[in-house]
Design a protein around this motif. Sequence first.
Motif, PDB file in Angstrom:
ATOM      1  N   LEU A 173     -14.271  11.832 -34.347  1.00  0.00           N
ATOM      2  CA  LEU A 173     -13.286  10.774 -34.583  1.00  0.00           C
ATOM      3  C   LEU A 173     -12.171  11.299 -35.478  1.00  0.00           C
ATOM      4  O   LEU A 173     -10.987  11.096 -35.220  1.00  0.00           O
ATOM      5  N   ARG A 174     -12.559  12.025 -36.522  1.00  0.00           N
ATOM      6  CA  ARG A 174     -11.557  12.540 -37.458  1.00  0.00           C
ATOM      7  C   ARG A 174     -10.719  13.629 -36.801  1.00  0.00           C
ATOM      8  O   ARG A 174      -9.503  13.706 -37.026  1.00  0.00           O
ATOM      9  N   ARG A 176      -9.964  13.921 -33.605  1.00  0.00           N
ATOM     10  CA  ARG A 176      -9.004  13.294 -32.702  1.00  0.00           C
ATOM     11  C   ARG A 176      -7.902  12.596 -33.499  1.00  0.00           C
ATOM     12  O   ARG A 176      -6.734  12.606 -33.111  1.00  0.00           O
ATOM     13  N   ALA A 177      -8.283  12.018 -34.626  1.00  0.00           N
ATOM     14  CA  ALA A 177      -7.296  11.310 -35.445  1.00  0.00           C
ATOM     15  C   ALA A 177      -6.220  12.262 -35.965  1.00  0.00           C
ATOM     16  O   ALA A 177      -5.029  11.954 -35.910  1.00  0.00           O
ATOM     17  N   GLU A 180      -3.717  13.201 -33.401  1.00  0.00           N
ATOM     18  CA  GLU A 180      -2.824  12.132 -32.961  1.00  0.00           C
ATOM     19  C   GLU A 180      -1.852  11.725 -34.064  1.00  0.00           C
ATOM     20  O   GLU A 180      -0.671  11.528 -33.811  1.00  0.00           O
ATOM     21  N   HIS A 181      -2.350  11.550 -35.258  1.00  0.00           N
ATOM     22  CA  HIS A 181      -1.538  10.950 -36.319  1.00  0.00           C
ATOM     23  C   HIS A 181      -2.059  11.463 -37.661  1.00  0.00           C
ATOM     24  O   HIS A 181      -2.762  10.748 -38.376  1.00  0.00           O
ATOM     25  N   ARG A 183      -0.815  11.914 -40.542  1.00  0.00           N
ATOM     26  CA  ARG A 183      -0.445  11.177 -41.747  1.00  0.00           C
ATOM     27  C   ARG A 183      -1.420  10.023 -41.982  1.00  0.00           C
ATOM     28  O   ARG A 183      -1.881   9.804 -43.104  1.00  0.00           O
ATOM     29  N   ALA A 184      -1.719   9.302 -40.893  1.00  0.00           N
ATOM     30  CA  ALA A 184      -2.659   8.180 -41.021  1.00  0.00           C
ATOM     31  C   ALA A 184      -4.002   8.687 -41.519  1.00  0.00           C
ATOM     32  O   ALA A 184      -4.602   8.096 -42.417  1.00  0.00           O
ATOM     33  N   ALA A 185      -4.464   9.787 -40.943  1.00  0.00           N
ATOM     34  CA  ALA A 185      -5.757  10.334 -41.343  1.00  0.00           C
ATOM     35  C   ALA A 185      -5.721  10.768 -42.802  1.00  0.00           C
ATOM     36  O   ALA A 185      -6.660  10.522 -43.567  1.00  0.00           O
TER      37      ALA A 185
END
Lengths: 309, 516
Positions: A173-174, A176-177, A180-181, A183-185
């Motif tokens: 999950l991390r 893939r995060a 993708e994004h 900054r969000a992670a």
Amino acid sequence: MDTQTIVSMLNTALRAATPITLGALCGIFSERSGVVNIGIEGMMLMSAFTGFMTNVYTSGAGWADFPRFTASILVAVLTGALSGALHAVLSVRFKVDQIISGTVINILALGMTGYFYVQGAITAGRLPQIAIPLLSDIPILGPVLFRNGPILYTTLILVVAVHILLFHTVWGLRTRAIGEHPRAADTLGINVHRMQFINVITGGAIAGLAGAFLTLEAVGNFERGMTTGRGFIALALMIFGKWTPFGAFGAALLYGFAVALQNQLQFWGVTIPHQFIGMIPYILTLIVLAGFVGRARPPAHVGRPYEVE
Amino acid sequence: MEREIVLEAKGITKRFPGVLANDNVNLTLYKGEILALLGENGAGKSTLMNIIYGLYHRDAGTIILKGREVNFASPREAIHNGIGMVHQHFQLIPVMTVAENVMLGSEVTRGYGLLDVEKAAKQVRELSRQYGLEVDPDALVEDLPVGIQQRVEIIKALYRKADILILDEPTAVLTPQEVRELFKIMRDLASQGVSIIFITHKLKEVLEVADRIVVMRNGHVVGETSPQESTESSLAAMMVGREVLLRVHKEPAKPGEVVLEVSGLTAYDDRGSKAIDGVSFKVRAGEVLGIAGVQGNGQTELVETLTGLRKPHNGRVTVKGKDLTGASPRKVTRAGTAHVPEDRQKYGMVAAYTVADNLVLNTYYAPPFSSSGMVNHKAIEEHARRLVKEFDIRTPSIFTSGGSLSGGNQQKMVVAREFGRKIDLLIAAQPTRGLDVGSIEFIHQRIIEERDAGVAVLLVSAELDEIMSLSDRIAVMYKGQIVATVDASKVTREQLGLLMAGVTEGVLEPEVTAVI
């Protein structure tokens, strides 16, 4: 077509698909975490070489089969991991353009393996085929799937394992995060660069296994530039498989089947010049990429270095 | 009863190169209140919040959280200590589900690092129920409307046990309907003990939802008040530091000949579905026709089709009798049309170009700015100096890059370029989006000045107030069609709201309907 031909073709397909699948898994690890990896070809080639050379030296030193193969595979995998680490240091730590960093690895691999290549090196043999009891006696499926070398078996397990890792674990999950994004992670407490490092190095290790497959399980020998574009095809089929292990494996099987068909056509003595027949897998890859991929969506942040605020 | 203080910032000072963003700022937040932090762009609201949230490091001052002095090095620590912040740009991963987004970083597992998606979804559902934040945990974020995505952000904070919630301009991206829902959620949260800091520059919203209002200007807190003891104009005056005209004064329009005539216009959006469907209207010289509607009902495509950025499928567009159906943007420009585009960063300017170059983007190829293919820099610079002065564009020099100006000044630059030459038709899309009160006032006045000089104005805006205060007639768009055209002086907000939602039956008395 008789059963034997079918079995032989399917088995060829599976074996041809193996290094491609491993290469694609390397790409998946890397790209899902946001790092483009066009250095798979070079990672494979270097590992194929070091794995082979380890086999040569341990054979010369008279090692028994088991430690000899273990050492050779380990060296190949380690080589892959190290080349992955180089890619990570360049592109994640120093934010070198990821395409350039990958190209560096490819050129380095060609140069180094070409320079250190020794003609006429001899080994005490390649990895044995292992027939799995009972399963290997199933008609057609048995000889295709269950009379193979250890790296091929490992590949099948890895496809499932990477799928689980990517889609059913915290790590996945991390990963893939951050692809993708990031900054969000990052704001949620995930260390983006550390994750990228580990993923790219893991990917490199798997590419190392692909190299080991070539020189230790499939051919048993090393030749200059012997990967012949498999790393790039792996990358293309990873895209075709939409950055998923099963997708990439399916695409690799399709490619493998084209290889098997090409062999069979030559065996049957079709009167087309063999150069054209040899093109089949590559043309198939081209057509698949140009025509059927459709809107494959890469991880949104792939290829761009992440700057911590 | 003495109210419990949950957060206190004392003497916060933050200096950026050349700017004192926060100068000795004090702020107190009580448990369960909605505190509106009001100020223009650049007043220092976001800087203050980012300091509290651990994104910036303060130069001086102390922050006391629930009686304990804290010093966050990163948002991670702020989140860990119960502070959640919802940014203007959502920090969500579009290709993942709501539950995955919510748990990322603090995942629910069944051991061995294996995710437990069902349990996470259950927790999301529980939070939804508790705070009235309706959302489907299994939906992909990219499939959700903006308003729902914002809820996901709020749930993300609550999942991490936030009891202080910072909302940075949360209504900027929402439809009026969604704004109402958000306010209800905010009140629900506050009543359950969550303390909310609501950053905004919209006066109406502050009066509607806040318990207490703190106003900032130029890095200082200039005052504290409550909705009961203030009005829109008193707040605006505090915010800007002078009296501000919230409604433009304008004389009744004196419509002349028809300038823009659109008949039966149909066009498709990027995904190939019909975005505008047989739209017909006229705009006369000296009047403002406002196009009202909830965003995404074809307004964007309408403007693009009129300005040559999108090919029409059917219908006819004429400007002063000249057929411009499907004409190129340059042809449209040459016919005397000015276009203030919806997305100024993307279509209104070249961020890397200087202010001077940005000011001639529509005319650089013609004398006096070029002759025989050579650019005349002197003429361009003179032109720039004149417009910078006339339109009060605050820039260090005309050679500064357009992208480094503030949003308000970028928009003034676009407006200066478009208004700075002789025009017959002005097409303005969301001309004041994201701007502060001072800039809005300025741009509104310029639009009315153009109208009074005999220009036909087509105004597209999602801000109902803007439409109502500037327009002479209002056309309401719904699902690609104009469902009604009304007289702006006679229609009410409520009527427009209903029309925007597609309700036409029995909404209007006959005298409100304007002649097309």
